[in-house]
Design a protein around this motif. Structure first.
Motif, mmCIF file in Angstrom:
data_model
loop_
_atom_site.group_PDB
_atom_site.id
_atom_site.type_symbol
_atom_site.label_atom_id
_atom_site.label_comp_id
_atom_site.label_asym_id
_atom_site.label_seq_id
_atom_site.Cartn_x
_atom_site.Cartn_y
_atom_site.Cartn_z
ATOM 1 N N ALA A 82 0.826 -1.207 0.000
ATOM 2 C CA ALA A 82 0.000 0.000 0.000
ATOM 3 C C ALA A 82 0.861 1.257 0.000
ATOM 4 C CB ALA A 82 -0.935 0.010 1.215
ATOM 5 N N VAL A 83 2.030 1.145 0.592
ATOM 6 C CA VAL A 83 2.926 2.299 0.709
ATOM 7 C C VAL A 83 4.014 2.295 -0.352
ATOM 8 C CG1 VAL A 83 4.577 3.450 2.246
ATOM 9 C CG2 VAL A 83 2.465 2.502 3.173
ATOM 10 N N GLU A 84 4.583 1.129 -0.637
ATOM 11 C CA GLU A 84 5.749 1.058 -1.520
ATOM 12 C C GLU A 84 5.465 0.527 -2.918
ATOM 13 O OE1 GLU A 84 9.227 -0.673 0.169
ATOM 14 O OE2 GLU A 84 9.339 0.927 1.636
ATOM 15 N N GLY A 85 4.278 -0.001 -3.139
ATOM 16 C CA GLY A 85 3.984 -0.618 -4.422
ATOM 17 C C GLY A 85 4.377 -2.076 -4.395
ATOM 18 N N PRO A 86 4.346 -2.733 -5.548
ATOM 19 C CA PRO A 86 4.628 -4.174 -5.598
ATOM 20 C C PRO A 86 5.997 -4.518 -5.008
ATOM 21 C CG PRO A 86 3.782 -3.408 -7.699
ATOM 22 C CD PRO A 86 4.028 -2.188 -6.859
ATOM 23 N N ILE A 87 6.040 -5.649 -4.331
ATOM 24 C CA ILE A 87 7.285 -6.106 -3.719
ATOM 25 C C ILE A 87 8.197 -6.631 -4.820
ATOM 26 C CG2 ILE A 87 8.283 -7.857 -2.180
ATOM 27 C CD1 ILE A 87 5.632 -7.498 -0.512
ATOM 28 N N ALA A 88 9.346 -5.998 -4.962
ATOM 29 C CA ALA A 88 10.318 -6.374 -5.985
ATOM 30 C C ALA A 88 11.709 -6.114 -5.421
ATOM 31 C CB ALA A 88 10.102 -5.569 -7.260
ATOM 32 N N MET A 89 12.514 -7.142 -5.392
ATOM 33 C CA MET A 89 13.862 -7.028 -4.822
ATOM 34 C C MET A 89 14.810 -6.222 -5.705
ATOM 35 S SD MET A 89 13.941 -8.453 -1.887
ATOM 36 C CE MET A 89 15.695 -8.647 -1.656
ATOM 37 N N THR A 90 14.590 -6.265 -7.010
ATOM 38 C CA THR A 90 15.460 -5.525 -7.920
ATOM 39 C C THR A 90 14.610 -4.638 -8.810
ATOM 40 O OG1 THR A 90 15.399 -7.237 -9.608
ATOM 41 C CG2 THR A 90 17.174 -7.381 -7.984
ATOM 42 N N GLN A 91 15.214 -3.627 -9.362
ATOM 43 C CA GLN A 91 14.507 -2.708 -10.238
ATOM 44 C C GLN A 91 14.026 -3.414 -11.508
ATOM 45 O OE1 GLN A 91 16.750 0.797 -11.069
ATOM 46 N NE2 GLN A 91 15.031 1.860 -11.983
ATOM 47 N N CYS A 92 14.794 -4.379 -11.999
ATOM 48 C CA CYS A 92 14.413 -5.055 -13.239
ATOM 49 C C CYS A 92 13.258 -6.039 -13.035
ATOM 50 C CB CYS A 92 15.606 -5.776 -13.857
ATOM 51 S SG CYS A 92 16.205 -7.186 -12.913
ATOM 52 N N SER A 93 12.913 -6.323 -11.796
ATOM 53 C CA SER A 93 11.807 -7.247 -11.523
ATOM 54 C C SER A 93 10.480 -6.701 -11.990
ATOM 55 C CB SER A 93 11.717 -7.521 -10.023
ATOM 56 O OG SER A 93 12.870 -8.154 -9.559
ATOM 57 N N ASP A 94 10.384 -5.390 -12.052
ATOM 58 C CA ASP A 94 9.123 -4.726 -12.359
ATOM 59 C C ASP A 94 8.977 -4.367 -13.833
ATOM 60 O OD1 ASP A 94 7.161 -4.469 -10.523
ATOM 61 O OD2 ASP A 94 7.777 -2.520 -9.760
ATOM 62 N N GLY A 95 9.934 -4.728 -14.655
ATOM 63 C CA GLY A 95 9.884 -4.383 -16.070
ATOM 64 C C GLY A 95 11.222 -3.826 -16.517
ATOM 65 N N PRO A 96 11.255 -3.191 -17.676
ATOM 66 C CA PRO A 96 12.508 -2.620 -18.175
ATOM 67 C C PRO A 96 13.088 -1.628 -17.168
ATOM 68 C CG PRO A 96 10.815 -2.557 -19.861
ATOM 69 C CD PRO A 96 10.142 -2.974 -18.594
ATOM 70 N N SER A 97 14.362 -1.784 -16.870
ATOM 71 C CA SER A 97 14.968 -0.953 -15.836
ATOM 72 C C SER A 97 16.037 -0.012 -16.355
ATOM 73 C CB SER A 97 15.588 -1.846 -14.771
ATOM 74 O OG SER A 97 16.656 -2.584 -15.336
ATOM 75 N N GLY A 98 16.484 -0.222 -17.578
ATOM 76 C CA GLY A 98 17.581 0.580 -18.079
ATOM 77 C C GLY A 98 18.927 0.060 -17.606
ATOM 78 N N THR A 100 22.382 -1.769 -17.585
ATOM 79 C CA THR A 100 23.329 -1.940 -18.687
ATOM 80 C C THR A 100 23.605 -3.396 -19.028
ATOM 81 O OG1 THR A 100 25.201 -1.785 -17.175
ATOM 82 C CG2 THR A 100 24.464 0.250 -18.225
ATOM 83 N N ILE A 101 23.292 -4.329 -18.147
ATOM 84 C CA ILE A 101 23.530 -5.747 -18.436
ATOM 85 C C ILE A 101 22.215 -6.531 -18.568
ATOM 86 C CG2 ILE A 101 25.799 -5.744 -17.353
ATOM 87 C CD1 ILE A 101 24.433 -7.352 -15.016
ATOM 88 N N GLU A 102 21.121 -5.829 -18.662
ATOM 89 C CA GLU A 102 19.808 -6.466 -18.697
ATOM 90 C C GLU A 102 19.696 -7.536 -19.789
ATOM 91 O OE1 GLU A 102 15.177 -4.960 -18.948
ATOM 92 O OE2 GLU A 102 16.747 -3.524 -18.507
ATOM 93 N N HIS A 103 20.258 -7.286 -20.961
ATOM 94 C CA HIS A 103 20.150 -8.212 -22.091
ATOM 95 C C HIS A 103 20.916 -9.518 -21.882
ATOM 96 C CE1 HIS A 103 23.877 -6.046 -22.811
ATOM 97 N NE2 HIS A 103 24.247 -7.041 -23.598
ATOM 98 N N SER A 104 21.937 -9.491 -21.026
ATOM 99 C CA SER A 104 22.753 -10.691 -20.835
ATOM 100 C C SER A 104 22.717 -11.213 -19.392
ATOM 101 C CB SER A 104 24.198 -10.400 -21.230
ATOM 102 O OG SER A 104 24.743 -9.396 -20.380
ATOM 103 N N CYS A 105 21.829 -10.712 -18.603
ATOM 104 C CA CYS A 105 21.798 -11.064 -17.181
ATOM 105 C C CYS A 105 21.192 -12.449 -16.973
ATOM 106 C CB CYS A 105 20.991 -10.032 -16.399
ATOM 107 S SG CYS A 105 20.860 -10.403 -14.643
ATOM 108 N N GLY A 106 21.941 -13.327 -16.348
ATOM 109 C CA GLY A 106 21.453 -14.670 -16.059
ATOM 110 C C GLY A 106 20.587 -14.733 -14.806
ATOM 111 N N ALA A 107 20.650 -13.715 -13.963
ATOM 112 C CA ALA A 107 19.882 -13.716 -12.714
ATOM 113 C C ALA A 107 18.460 -13.188 -12.917
ATOM 114 C CB ALA A 107 20.593 -12.882 -11.660
ATOM 115 N N ARG A 108 18.276 -12.334 -13.904
ATOM 116 C CA ARG A 108 16.974 -11.666 -14.092
ATOM 117 C C ARG A 108 15.791 -12.629 -14.160
ATOM 118 N NH1 ARG A 108 14.342 -7.882 -18.656
ATOM 119 N NH2 ARG A 108 12.895 -6.882 -17.237
ATOM 120 N N PRO A 109 15.879 -13.739 -14.873
ATOM 121 C CA PRO A 109 14.725 -14.641 -14.945
ATOM 122 C C PRO A 109 14.325 -15.244 -13.592
ATOM 123 C CG PRO A 109 16.332 -15.191 -16.653
ATOM 124 C CD PRO A 109 16.976 -14.189 -15.744
ATOM 125 N N HIS A 110 15.217 -15.214 -12.620
ATOM 126 C CA HIS A 110 14.967 -15.827 -11.320
ATOM 127 C C HIS A 110 14.364 -14.866 -10.291
ATOM 128 C CE1 HIS A 110 16.993 -19.387 -12.770
ATOM 129 N NE2 HIS A 110 17.933 -18.582 -13.248
#
Length: 137
Positions: A82-98, A100-110
């Motif tokens: 209610a205060v912070e929005g959806p719970i997401a540990m990383t910025q990329c969890s919520d969609g495109p984050s900008g 620099t390694i987003e295209h090759s990140c092996g952790a993002r899918p997890h």
């Protein structure tokens, strides 16, 4: 991971609300006095928590705030989101984050799995649990 002060204060305010305004109306000023939180902060929290359907706010001489549903039907994830929005540990969890390694990140899918696990743990703690006075450390 650390909650923002506002999310922390929301938990404090909701815990106090569970103890005092579950069935009766209580003013934001009373909630501020009870918790020691600044009145403007409580007003902001009441607005956000009401918008999220956690508090019911009524204006007027007989108005005030109270829980919108039983404390056992409100969980820690509800309050934080209610205060912070959806719970997401990383910025990329919520969609495109900008990132620099987003295209090759092996952790993002997890990260969605991690986010679901954390949200699940927070969902298992109800406001009724938080309102209990005797807690084992």
């Amino acid at each position: 991971m650390r909650l923002s002060n506002l999310a922390d204060y929301a938990v404090v305010a909701m815990r106090a609300a569970a103890g005092h305004c579950g069935s009766q109306m209580w003013s934001a000023a009373q909630l501020a006095d009870q918790t020691g939180l600044p009145a403007p902060t409580v007003q902001k929290l009441v607005s956000r928590l009401s918008a999220a359907g956690l508090l019911r706010s009524t204006r007027g001489a007989n108005g005030g705030i109270r829980l919108a549903r039983p404390a056992a039907a409100i969980n820690l994830a509800d309050i934080i989101e209610a205060v912070e929005g959806p719970i997401a540990m990383t910025q990329c969890s919520d969609g495109p984050s900008g990132c620099t390694i987003e295209h090759s990140c092996g952790a993002r899918p997890h990260w969605p799995q991690v986010n679901r696990a954390i949200r699940g743990a927070l969902e298992n703690i109800t406001l009724a649990d938080l309102a209990k006075e005797d807690v084992a450390a």
